[in-house]
Scaffold this motif. Sequence first.
Motif, PDB file in Angstrom:
ATOM      1  N   GLU A   1       0.750  -1.033  -0.023  1.00  0.00           N
ATOM      2  CA  GLU A   1       0.042   0.018  -0.064  1.00  0.00           C
ATOM      3  C   GLU A   1       0.787   1.089  -0.234  1.00  0.00           C
ATOM      4  O   GLU A   1       0.472   2.175  -0.723  1.00  0.00           O
ATOM      5  CB  GLU A   1      -0.959   0.077   1.222  1.00  0.00           C
ATOM      6  CG  GLU A   1      -2.269  -1.014   1.076  1.00  0.00           C
ATOM      7  CD  GLU A   1      -3.037  -0.742  -0.115  1.00  0.00           C
ATOM      8  OE1 GLU A   1      -3.394   0.423  -0.231  1.00  0.00           O
ATOM      9  OE2 GLU A   1      -3.410  -1.581  -0.757  1.00  0.00           O
ATOM     10  N   ILE A   2       1.903   1.166   0.801  1.00  0.00           N
ATOM     11  CA  ILE A   2       2.990   2.382   0.926  1.00  0.00           C
ATOM     12  C   ILE A   2       3.506   2.500  -0.441  1.00  0.00           C
ATOM     13  O   ILE A   2       3.651   3.548  -0.977  1.00  0.00           O
ATOM     14  CB  ILE A   2       3.971   2.052   2.112  1.00  0.00           C
ATOM     15  CG1 ILE A   2       3.186   2.126   3.397  1.00  0.00           C
ATOM     16  CG2 ILE A   2       5.068   3.107   1.891  1.00  0.00           C
ATOM     17  CD1 ILE A   2       4.130   1.695   4.368  1.00  0.00           C
ATOM     18  N   ALA A   3       3.921   1.599  -1.159  1.00  0.00           N
ATOM     19  CA  ALA A   3       4.537   1.471  -2.597  1.00  0.00           C
ATOM     20  C   ALA A   3       3.669   2.046  -3.527  1.00  0.00           C
ATOM     21  O   ALA A   3       4.017   2.965  -4.347  1.00  0.00           O
ATOM     22  CB  ALA A   3       4.986   0.178  -3.064  1.00  0.00           C
ATOM     23  N   ARG A   4       2.403   1.738  -3.523  1.00  0.00           N
ATOM     24  CA  ARG A   4       1.510   2.199  -4.584  1.00  0.00           C
ATOM     25  C   ARG A   4       1.192   3.658  -4.397  1.00  0.00           C
ATOM     26  O   ARG A   4       1.012   4.524  -5.484  1.00  0.00           O
ATOM     27  CB  ARG A   4      -0.021   1.746  -4.284  1.00  0.00           C
ATOM     28  CG  ARG A   4      -0.149   0.222  -4.712  1.00  0.00           C
ATOM     29  CD  ARG A   4      -1.372  -0.283  -4.807  1.00  0.00           C
ATOM     30  NE  ARG A   4      -1.640  -1.691  -4.970  1.00  0.00           N
ATOM     31  CZ  ARG A   4      -1.782  -2.749  -4.215  1.00  0.00           C
ATOM     32  NH1 ARG A   4      -1.787  -2.404  -2.796  1.00  0.00           N
ATOM     33  NH2 ARG A   4      -1.809  -3.711  -4.276  1.00  0.00           N
ATOM     34  N   GLU A   5       1.171   4.307  -3.260  1.00  0.00           N
ATOM     35  CA  GLU A   5       0.944   5.557  -2.885  1.00  0.00           C
ATOM     36  C   GLU A   5       2.280   6.510  -3.164  1.00  0.00           C
ATOM     37  O   GLU A   5       2.119   7.507  -3.898  1.00  0.00           O
ATOM     38  CB  GLU A   5       0.624   6.013  -1.326  1.00  0.00           C
ATOM     39  CG  GLU A   5      -0.422   5.386  -0.839  1.00  0.00           C
ATOM     40  CD  GLU A   5      -1.360   6.613  -0.890  1.00  0.00           C
ATOM     41  OE1 GLU A   5      -1.277   7.578  -0.344  1.00  0.00           O
ATOM     42  OE2 GLU A   5      -2.750   6.202  -1.063  1.00  0.00           O
TER      43      GLU A   5
ATOM     44  N   LYS B   1      12.743   2.195  -7.138  1.00  0.00           N
ATOM     45  CA  LYS B   1      14.236   1.540  -6.838  1.00  0.00           C
ATOM     46  C   LYS B   1      14.525   1.478  -5.479  1.00  0.00           C
ATOM     47  O   LYS B   1      14.912   0.670  -4.890  1.00  0.00           O
ATOM     48  CB  LYS B   1      15.354   2.165  -7.695  1.00  0.00           C
ATOM     49  CG  LYS B   1      16.590   1.516  -7.644  1.00  0.00           C
ATOM     50  CD  LYS B   1      17.711   2.088  -8.626  1.00  0.00           C
ATOM     51  CE  LYS B   1      18.911   1.406  -8.706  1.00  0.00           C
ATOM     52  NZ  LYS B   1      19.765   1.596  -7.322  1.00  0.00           N
ATOM     53  N   PHE B   2      14.287   2.994  -4.755  1.00  0.00           N
ATOM     54  CA  PHE B   2      14.412   3.088  -3.409  1.00  0.00           C
ATOM     55  C   PHE B   2      13.606   2.059  -2.555  1.00  0.00           C
ATOM     56  O   PHE B   2      14.033   1.396  -1.616  1.00  0.00           O
ATOM     57  CB  PHE B   2      14.308   4.490  -2.962  1.00  0.00           C
ATOM     58  CG  PHE B   2      13.921   4.573  -1.750  1.00  0.00           C
ATOM     59  CD1 PHE B   2      15.302   4.683  -0.571  1.00  0.00           C
ATOM     60  CD2 PHE B   2      12.813   4.770  -0.863  1.00  0.00           C
ATOM     61  CE1 PHE B   2      15.125   4.923   0.726  1.00  0.00           C
ATOM     62  CE2 PHE B   2      12.798   4.945   0.381  1.00  0.00           C
ATOM     63  CZ  PHE B   2      13.736   4.920   1.051  1.00  0.00           C
ATOM     64  N   LEU B   3      12.643   1.899  -2.915  1.00  0.00           N
ATOM     65  CA  LEU B   3      11.376   1.224  -2.246  1.00  0.00           C
ATOM     66  C   LEU B   3      11.737  -0.314  -2.381  1.00  0.00           C
ATOM     67  O   LEU B   3      11.904  -1.288  -1.014  1.00  0.00           O
ATOM     68  CB  LEU B   3      10.195   1.391  -2.650  1.00  0.00           C
ATOM     69  CG  LEU B   3       9.430   2.660  -2.217  1.00  0.00           C
ATOM     70  CD1 LEU B   3       8.007   2.878  -3.024  1.00  0.00           C
ATOM     71  CD2 LEU B   3       9.202   2.910  -0.884  1.00  0.00           C
ATOM     72  N   ALA B   4      12.073  -0.803  -3.308  1.00  0.00           N
ATOM     73  CA  ALA B   4      12.589  -2.059  -3.686  1.00  0.00           C
ATOM     74  C   ALA B   4      13.887  -2.650  -2.743  1.00  0.00           C
ATOM     75  O   ALA B   4      13.881  -3.614  -2.420  1.00  0.00           O
ATOM     76  CB  ALA B   4      13.063  -2.428  -5.220  1.00  0.00           C
TER      77      ALA B   4
END
Length: 414
Positions: free
Chosen positions: A100-104, A113-116
């Motif tokens: 959910e955070i990644a979608r936002e 890339k940072f999130l991954a």
Amino acid sequence: MRINPFKPGSPVPVGMFAGRLNELDKLEHGFAQTRAGQPINFLVTGDRGIGKSSLLWFESAVARGKVESGDFGYFKFCVASTQISEKTDLVTFLKILQKEIAREVGKTEVVRKFLAETWDFLQRVKIMDSSIDRARKDSEEEIVISDFCHSLAETVARITQPGQGEDRREGLVIVIDEADNASAELRLGYLLKTITEALLRASCNHVCFIVAGLPDTFDKLRQSHESSVRIFDPLPIRELEIKDRRRVVELGMAEANKLNVAGKITIAEDAKEQIALLSEGYPHFIQQFAFSAFNAAKGSEITLDDVNSSAYSRGGAIETIGLKYYQSDFYDKIKSDEYRQVLKIMAARGNDWIKKSEIRAEFKGTEGRLSNAIQALTSRRIIQKDSAKDGVYRLQQRGFALWIQYFGDPKSAR
């Protein structure tokens, strides 16, 4: 055929939300505190149909900046929302929040890339085998939670202090609905207390948790960690006031006339008043009574007769509400005909208070069985005990009484 604007099966759209000014003020003050680095977490509780999900839906729009706050202007939070089921385990719960955070926030390649990289550990975590011993499972869960907290703190730091060309957010609002479904294995209270304390140690002060569920959510959290409830400001949701019930109907009718441009549709004042009274202030019930009355109306005005006929008829509002909210209490939660006999005796009084001695006068059974029935019904929150008087009880809602009278016994259904 006219388009019906009322939505008894889902949270109401933002534009049809009414009332709850006190609750809105508290939540939005919490957002302002979180924006300033002084976060407040909330525990939103209330009965089924009382409007918790609609409140969360509306306040999520406020937090994202889609709707202006009355006192604090526009917010700009990232909002991650999830619901808990009886089968939700720790790893699934954390993975859903991460997604959910990644979608936002993952709108650009750089951020994705940072999130991954930041959440890489979570993608490798498997569902923990229920057969492994408790000590090992606890140890593995502790590691997962620790890594989750570290990644969450890094993500919040990134969205509040973004790189060039990235969209800045004021923090993160995490909404957890239907928390009363949490299993003992999830240990939700312990999990949330651990996360909030870890964020504090990491100087991550821009995260607000909103947890919502039935009134027993408080006990569910406390059972997994005695002091977990202390991290929340309690926000009990109660019935809408009469004026706000009318407002819900009026907003629905305004929407009806946007959807049905061929001819204006109105509602008589006494019809609106009857919907307000029948609903008992439960937003879902307002939507159901209004939905049924709207479908029943043949002319350009919804009348009192439309409301009453569509409420009490077979397949009407009361039976529909009963199937969703009362049938389980009447048949599934209690297996004894003697318990149902007590409910039928009480239902004849609506949801007025009734003494145990008055129930006994009509009850066909022993004193012991009556006492057992009342104790069981009270402990399961099917009936309510008067805290100020001994031996006095009532049904939780008048609608439950109506459903029992009209539809609770198929042999005597009218």
